[in-house]
Design an enzyme around this catalytic site. Structure first.
Site, PDB file in Angstrom:
ATOM      1  CG  HIS A 136      30.072  54.801  19.573  1.00 14.27           C
ATOM      2  ND1 HIS A 136      28.833  55.352  19.341  1.00 14.27           N
ATOM      3  CD2 HIS A 136      29.979  54.146  20.759  1.00 14.27           C
ATOM      4  CE1 HIS A 136      28.032  55.048  20.341  1.00 14.27           C
ATOM      5  NE2 HIS A 136      28.699  54.322  21.222  1.00 14.27           N
ATOM      6  CD  GLU A 149      26.157  57.665  20.414  1.00 22.87           C
ATOM      7  OE1 GLU A 149      27.139  58.221  20.959  1.00 22.87           O
ATOM      8  OE2 GLU A 149      25.327  56.985  21.054  1.00 22.87           O
ATOM      9  N   GLY A 186      21.418  53.170  24.056  1.00 23.42           N
ATOM     10  CA  GLY A 186      20.680  54.296  24.628  1.00 23.42           C
ATOM     11  C   GLY A 186      19.168  54.127  24.575  1.00 23.42           C
ATOM     12  CB  SER A 213      20.419  49.154  27.042  1.00 27.53           C
ATOM     13  OG  SER A 213      19.989  50.228  26.216  1.00 27.53           O
TER      14      SER A 213
HETATM   15  C1  PEP Z   1      27.453  53.125  23.899  1.00 31.60           C
HETATM   16  O1  PEP Z   1      27.197  54.253  23.513  1.00 31.60           O
HETATM   17  O2  PEP Z   1      28.539  52.605  23.613  1.00 31.60           O
HETATM   18  C2  PEP Z   1      26.434  52.429  24.663  1.00 31.60           C
HETATM   19  C3  PEP Z   1      26.534  51.152  24.783  1.00 31.60           C
HETATM   20  O3  PEP Z   1      25.424  53.207  25.210  1.00 31.60           O
HETATM   21  P1  PEP Z   1      24.270  52.719  26.225  1.00 31.60           P
HETATM   22  O4  PEP Z   1      24.935  51.863  27.285  1.00 31.60           O
HETATM   23  O5  PEP Z   1      23.708  53.986  26.799  1.00 31.60           O
HETATM   24  O6  PEP Z   1      23.295  51.947  25.437  1.00 31.60           O
END
Ligand code: PEP
Length: 260
Positions: free
Chosen positions: A96, A98, A174, A214
Site C-alpha cells: 500500500h 502508505e 484520501g 477516493s
Molecule cells: C486506500 O487507502 O487504499 C484508499 C483507496 O483510500 P481512499 O479511498 O480513502 O482514497
C-alpha cells in the site's frame, strides 16, 4: 469471468466495539440482497477476530492490511502471514502506498512479502501507483511497471497462486480527487498487458485488477464500467456502513449490467 471484489481498507481506524457496529451496519444493508461481488474487510489487527466472528455467517472475506515475510521471531511490532491465516484472513494488502511512503517499504520488500503470502496460501492484493510528481513527469506507466516487476516479477507462472492487483494513484488516496475513468482505465489496461507479457494470456484474463483512490458511492459506477476495472479498494468511504454498502451494491450492479 472475473468476480468483482470490493474491499474496505479500514487503515488505523476502529476499536473492537466500533468494528462490530460497522460490520453490523453493512450487513443490515446488504444481507438478503443478491450480490455477486466478493466483499472484503480489512480491519486493523486488533479487530480481526471481532470482524471474523461478525462475518462468520456471510461469504465475505477477512483481509489483513500488511504482514512481514518471516514466520516468527524477534521482529517487534510485526505480524506474520501465518498469524493472519490463523485468525481467518484469506487475503492481505501488500505494498500500500502508505507502507511505501510512510514506512519506507521498497519494491524488493513488497516482492518478498508477496512470496511469503502465496506460500501461506493467502491471496495478496498488491498495490501499485504513481505520485502526482511522477504523473506530471509522464512517468506513470514506468513507475507502475517497476512496482509490478518488484512485487510479482520473481514469480513463476506455474508456481504462482492467485493474486489481485490494486492500481491506486497516490494523488487520489484520501484526497477526494479520484482518477477519471479514462486515467484509471489507461493504467489498468497496461497492468493487464504486463500480466499477459510477463505471465500468460490466461493469467491476464483471470487476474482481478482493482482501482483505489477516493472511491465513493457517486463514482463507483463509472469506474466499474471500465473494461479493466474489476472492483475497488476503498479507504475512507469504507468507514461508513451505508456508504460502503452502497459502493458494493452500485459496483455489483454496474458489473452485472456491463456483462462482467
Ligand atoms: C486506500 O487507502 O487504499 C484508499 C483507496 O483510500 P481512499 O479511498 O480513502 O482514497
Amino acid at each position: 469471468m472475473r468476480v468483482p471484489l470490493i474491499a474496505g481498507n479500514w487503515k488505523m481506524h476502529m476499536t473492537r466495539p466500533e468494528a462490530r457496529e460497522l460490520v453490523r451496519g453493512i450487513k443490515s444493508r446488504l444481507m438478503g440482497k443478491e450480490i455477486r461481488a466478493q466483499v472484503g474487510l480489512a480491519p486493523p489487527f486488533t479487530a480481526l477476530e471481532t470482524v471474523a466472528n461478525e462475518i462468520a455467517d456471510t461469504n465475505w472475506i477477512l483481509v489483513g492490511q500488511n504482514a512481514f515475510w518471516e514466520e516468527k521471531g524477534a521482529f517487534t511490532g510485526e505480524i506474520s502471514f501465518g498469524m493472519l491465516a490463523e485468525v481467518g484472513c484469506k487475503m492481505v494488502i501488500l505494498g500500500h502506498s502508505e507502507r511505501r511512503h510512510i514506512f519506507g517499504e521498497s519494491d524488493q520488500w513488497v516482492g518478498k512479502k508477496v512470496q511469503a503470502c502465496l506460500q501461506w496460501g493467502l491471496v495478496p492484493i498488491v498495490c501499485v501507483g504513481e505520485t502526482l510528481d511522477e504523473r506530471e513527469s509522464g512517468l506513470t506507466l514506468k513507475v507502475v511497471e517497476r512496482q509490478l516487476e518488484g512485487a510479482l516479477g520473481g514469480l513463476e507462472e506455474n508456481a504462482a497462486g492467485e493474486f489481485v492487483i490494486a492500481y491506486e494513484p497516490v494523488w487520489a488516496i484520501g484526497t477526494g480527487r479520484t482518477a477519471t475513468p479514462e486515467q484509471a482505465q489507461e493504467v489498468q489496461a497496461m497492468v493487464r498487458d504486463w500480466l499477459r507479457r510477463r505471465f500468460s494470456p490466461m493469467r491476464a484474463s483471470r487476474t482481478r485488477i482493482l482501482y483505489g483512490g477516493s472511491v465513493k458511492p457517486e463514482n463507483i459506477r463509472e469506474l466499474m464500467e471500465c473494461p479493466d476495472i474489476d472492483g475497488a479498494l476503498v479507504g475512507g468511504a469504507s468507514l461508513d456502513a451505508l456508504g460502503f454498502a452502497k459502493i458494493v451494491e452500485e459496483g455489483d450492479r454496474a458489473a452485472r449490467e456491463g456483462g462482467k
